[in-house]
Design an enzyme around this catalytic site. Structure first.
Site, short mmCIF file in Angstrom:
data_model
loop_
_atom_site.label_atom_id
_atom_site.label_comp_id
_atom_site.label_asym_id
_atom_site.label_seq_id
_atom_site.Cartn_x
_atom_site.Cartn_y
_atom_site.Cartn_z
N THR A 47 8.03 -0.79 7.20
CA THR A 47 7.78 -0.58 8.62
C THR A 47 7.57 -1.93 9.30
OG1 THR A 47 6.77 1.50 8.12
CG2 THR A 47 6.30 0.59 10.29
N LYS A 67 -2.37 -0.23 11.00
CA LYS A 67 -1.58 -1.45 11.14
C LYS A 67 -0.36 -1.24 12.04
CE LYS A 67 1.49 -1.52 7.18
NZ LYS A 67 2.67 -1.07 7.87
N GLU A 110 11.17 4.97 6.47
CA GLU A 110 10.70 6.11 5.65
C GLU A 110 9.63 6.84 6.44
OE1 GLU A 110 7.40 5.84 4.68
OE2 GLU A 110 7.18 3.74 5.33
N PHE A 111 9.49 8.12 6.15
CA PHE A 111 8.45 8.90 6.82
C PHE A 111 7.54 9.56 5.80
CE2 PHE A 111 12.10 8.72 9.71
CZ PHE A 111 11.51 8.14 10.82
N CYS A 149 -0.99 2.67 6.98
CA CYS A 149 0.06 2.73 8.00
C CYS A 149 -0.43 2.84 9.43
CB CYS A 149 1.02 3.86 7.68
SG CYS A 149 2.00 3.48 6.22
N THR A 157 3.99 -5.14 4.71
CA THR A 157 3.99 -5.81 6.01
C THR A 157 2.59 -5.70 6.60
OG1 THR A 157 4.77 -3.71 6.96
CG2 THR A 157 6.43 -5.36 6.52
N GLY A 171 -7.17 6.60 8.65
CA GLY A 171 -7.20 5.34 7.90
C GLY A 171 -5.86 5.16 7.22
C1 UDX Z 1 3.89 -1.16 2.61
C2 UDX Z 1 3.43 -0.81 4.01
O1 UDX Z 1 2.17 -0.22 3.96
C3 UDX Z 1 4.40 0.08 4.68
O2 UDX Z 1 4.06 0.30 6.02
C4 UDX Z 1 5.74 -0.54 4.65
O3 UDX Z 1 6.66 0.37 5.21
C5 UDX Z 1 6.13 -0.91 3.24
O4 UDX Z 1 5.15 -1.69 2.64
P1 UDX Z 1 3.43 0.03 0.34
O5 UDX Z 1 4.61 0.45 -0.42
O6 UDX Z 1 2.23 0.91 0.35
O7 UDX Z 1 3.90 -0.01 1.85
O8 UDX Z 1 3.04 -1.48 0.02
P2 UDX Z 1 2.45 -2.10 -1.32
O9 UDX Z 1 1.85 -1.04 -2.14
O10 UDX Z 1 1.66 -3.28 -0.90
O11 UDX Z 1 3.77 -2.57 -2.09
C6 UDX Z 1 4.55 -3.69 -1.82
C7 UDX Z 1 5.11 -4.24 -3.12
O12 UDX Z 1 6.00 -5.31 -2.87
C8 UDX Z 1 4.06 -4.76 -4.10
O13 UDX Z 1 4.21 -4.13 -5.35
C9 UDX Z 1 4.35 -6.26 -4.19
O14 UDX Z 1 4.06 -6.79 -5.46
C10 UDX Z 1 5.84 -6.31 -3.87
N1 UDX Z 1 6.31 -7.60 -3.37
C11 UDX Z 1 5.72 -8.19 -2.30
C12 UDX Z 1 7.40 -8.22 -4.00
O15 UDX Z 1 7.94 -7.71 -4.96
N2 UDX Z 1 7.86 -9.40 -3.50
C13 UDX Z 1 7.28 -10.02 -2.44
O16 UDX Z 1 7.73 -11.09 -2.04
C14 UDX Z 1 6.18 -9.39 -1.81
C1 UDX Z 2 1.50 8.15 7.64
C2 UDX Z 2 2.58 9.04 8.31
O1 UDX Z 2 2.14 10.39 8.35
C3 UDX Z 2 3.90 8.92 7.60
O2 UDX Z 2 4.90 9.68 8.27
C4 UDX Z 2 4.30 7.45 7.56
O3 UDX Z 2 5.50 7.29 6.84
C5 UDX Z 2 3.20 6.62 6.91
O4 UDX Z 2 1.97 6.81 7.60
P1 UDX Z 2 -0.10 8.33 5.50
O5 UDX Z 2 -0.74 7.09 6.01
O6 UDX Z 2 0.29 8.41 4.06
O7 UDX Z 2 1.23 8.66 6.34
O8 UDX Z 2 -1.14 9.52 5.76
P2 UDX Z 2 -1.32 10.71 6.80
O9 UDX Z 2 -1.23 11.99 6.08
O10 UDX Z 2 -0.45 10.54 7.99
O11 UDX Z 2 -2.86 10.50 7.22
C6 UDX Z 2 -3.30 9.32 7.88
C7 UDX Z 2 -4.76 9.42 8.25
O12 UDX Z 2 -4.94 10.34 9.31
C8 UDX Z 2 -5.69 9.88 7.11
O13 UDX Z 2 -6.83 9.05 7.09
C9 UDX Z 2 -6.05 11.29 7.51
O14 UDX Z 2 -7.32 11.66 7.04
C10 UDX Z 2 -6.04 11.21 9.02
N1 UDX Z 2 -5.81 12.51 9.68
C11 UDX Z 2 -4.61 13.16 9.52
C12 UDX Z 2 -6.79 13.04 10.50
O15 UDX Z 2 -7.87 12.46 10.67
N2 UDX Z 2 -6.55 14.23 11.13
C13 UDX Z 2 -5.37 14.91 11.01
O16 UDX Z 2 -5.22 15.97 11.63
C14 UDX Z 2 -4.38 14.36 10.16
#
Ligand code: UDX
Ligand code: UDX
Length: 434
Positions: A122, A268, A152-153, A265, A86, A262
């Site tokens: 999400t 965005k 999911e978290f 998640c 998304t 960064g």
């Molecule tokens: C993403 C988002 O970052 C997250 O916030 C959200 O909750 C779920 O989607 P992520 O799993 O990291 O998470 O995404 P991505 O790695 O881009 O995987 C999405 C997958 O869906 C890809 O493998 C893509 O090929 C597939 N897809 C996409 C399909 O199978 N059908 C579609 O129509 C579009």
């Molecule tokens: C996040 C949420 O934690 C998770 O619950 C949700 O499902 C998806 O988004 P993720 O993006 O995988 O997970 O990484 P996260 O460990 O949360 O870190 C995000 C960013 O924050 C990273 O760039 C990290 O370096 C930064 N960060 C984290 C800080 O700069 N300081 C901190 O204290 C913690």
């Protein structure tokens, strides 16, 4: 239970594999042929600790399969999880075209049996309503289904653990029938972990995810604000934040200052939440402040480098860490990319090393040298910039660093080193907020 997972990214692949581990019969669908080829060969397309082993175990047990063919999976599954991406649109709204596309595919595959369609991706609040309408519009008139929100978290790098040992399970349902199916789906996990289960309305569940991520991003931006204050007055942000975090009401996690958050998640999701507020005619200032502080964290770090090195043109700068955080190969919205691109604009020559991120970085960065290990990157550099706190970097030999560098100056965007120790070694050191 027979479960279908649509989308095998970080979220879908982890969810599918973990549900298979819980004993369900899981089929994962993806429309990317390259990804599927890898998955069918037992390889994980992403680096996620423990995932490939769990995939192998469950594939061998016959509980986990991968296919491109969505229709039979919809027909055979009792529960279908939407796990597609998304991504943000240019204006910050979440782009829901993949969710809508999958909803239509699901609609076409629905047979005479009752289905629970689960939104795992999400999404902004009220997306489930739209998914429901879409499926209703394109499915046979007698289709029986409910749409559920089950956020999911999981964090990248600990995705398997976060899924198999969750802090909580959130199930947003507006029907008792769907609730019973979802509870049956998670019962093995509930029995095993006694994780608290929150049954909420669909809209509440959708908001819980954006709310949780916004709060975590807030903590990080707050930590970066404290770091700025500390730099201005000569205090130590790590001391300040550690003591603040000892208050149980605040908690110590996600208070690490640095070069900003960064990943796929936080940036965005808070942008999408800001758009939700705007659409609802509510005040988005709070989110804007979080975003501004996050951008400042990167910019101030870049300015520190520019100020110290003065003219960057032709200078060799080693950058350690490309991924947005350690233990992942994901470089989406990684601070390292912004920092490298700006230093390159200033004319610096960048040599970099990352334990997992260099493959993905090749599509994003140009005119850059990739080293074979951290010392290889550091050799002859006029400055070392640390962008990701990989354990491997924390263990580097400081004497060796000093002897290899042309001029021993370190900019540590993640505070992995101790300023006192650096001073003792005669290395000029810049942390964040220290
Ligand atoms: C993403 C988002 O970052 C997250 O916030 C959200 O909750 C779920 O989607 P992520 O799993 O990291 O998470 O995404 P991505 O790695 O881009 O995987 C999405 C997958 O869906 C890809 O493998 C893509 O090929 C597939 N897809 C996409 C399909 O199978 N059908 C579609 O129509 C579009
Ligand atoms: C996040 C949420 O934690 C998770 O619950 C949700 O499902 C998806 O988004 P993720 O993006 O995988 O997970 O990484 P996260 O460990 O949360 O870190 C995000 C960013 O924050 C990273 O760039 C990290 O370096 C930064 N960060 C984290 C800080 O700069 N300081 C901190 O204290 C913690």
């Amino acid at each position: 239970m027979k479960i279908g997972i649509i989308g095998t990214g970080y979220v879908g692949l982890t969810t599918g594999t973990c549900l298979a581990e819980l004993g369900h019969d899981v089929t994962c669908v993806d429309n990317d042929p390259k990804k599927l080829e890898k998955l069918q060969a037992g390889k994980s397309p992403i680096f996620e600790p423990g995932l490939e082993e769990l995939m192998a175990k469950n594939s061998q047990a016959g509980r986990l399969t991968f296919t491109a063919d969505i229709k039979p999976v919809i027909a055979a599954s009792e529960v279908i999880f939407i796990c597609v991406n998304t991504p943000p649109k240019k204006d910050g709204h979440a782009d829901l075209k993949y969710v809508e596309h999958v909803a239509r595919e699901i609609a076409e595959g629905i047979n005479g049996e009752y289905k629970v369609i689960v939104d795992k991706s999400t999404v902004p609040v009220k997306t489930a309503e739209k998914v429901y309408e879409t499926i209703k519009r394109y499915s046979r008139p007698d289709a029986q289904f409910d749409v559920v929100s089950n956020p999911e978290f999981l964090k990248e790098g600990t995705a398997v653990q976060d899924t198999l040992e969750p802090d909580r399970i959130v199930i947003g349902v507006d029907s008792k029938r769907a609730e019973a199916v979802m509870l049956a789906c998670y019962q093995p996990l509930i029995d095993k972990t006694h994780a608290p289960v929150k049954i909420t309305s669909v809209k509440s569940a959708e908001l819980i995810k954006h709310g949780a991520n916004t709060f975590l991003a807030t903590k990080i931006s707050f930590a970066n604000l404290i770091a700025q204050t500390c730099e201005a007055v000569g205090a130590d942000a790590l001391e300040v934040l550690e003591a603040i975090g000892l208050d149980e009401r605040i908690g110590s996690q996600f208070l690490k200052p640095g070069i900003g958050f960064g990943g796929s998640c936080f940036p965005k999701d808070i942008a999408a939440y800001k758009k939700t507020l705007e659409v609802l005619d509510l005040n988005p200032d709070f989110i804007e402040a979080i975003e501004a502080l996050n951008e400042e964290a990167r910019n101030r770090f870049i300015h520190k480098i520019e100020k110290e090195l003065w003219v960057l043109d032709g200078k060799r700068i080693a950058v350690l860490g490309l991924t947005f955080k350690p233990n992942t190969d994901d470089i989406r919205n990684a601070p390292a990319l912004t920092i490298i691109k700006k230093l390159q604009l200033d004319g610096a020559k960048i040599i970099t090393y990352d334990p997992q991120g260099m493959g993905n970085a090749q599509q994003e960065l140009s005119d850059i040298e990739y080293a074979t290990d951290p010392y290889d990157a550091i050799k002859s550099a006029e400055a070392l910039v640390i962008c990701t706190e990989w354990d491997e970097f924390k263990k580097l030999d400081l004497d060796k660093i000093k002897s290899l560098m042309a001029t021993p100056i370190i900019f540590d965007g993640r505070n992995i080193f101790n300023p006192k120790q650096m001073a003792e070694k005669g290395i000029k050191y810049f942390g964040v907020g220290r």
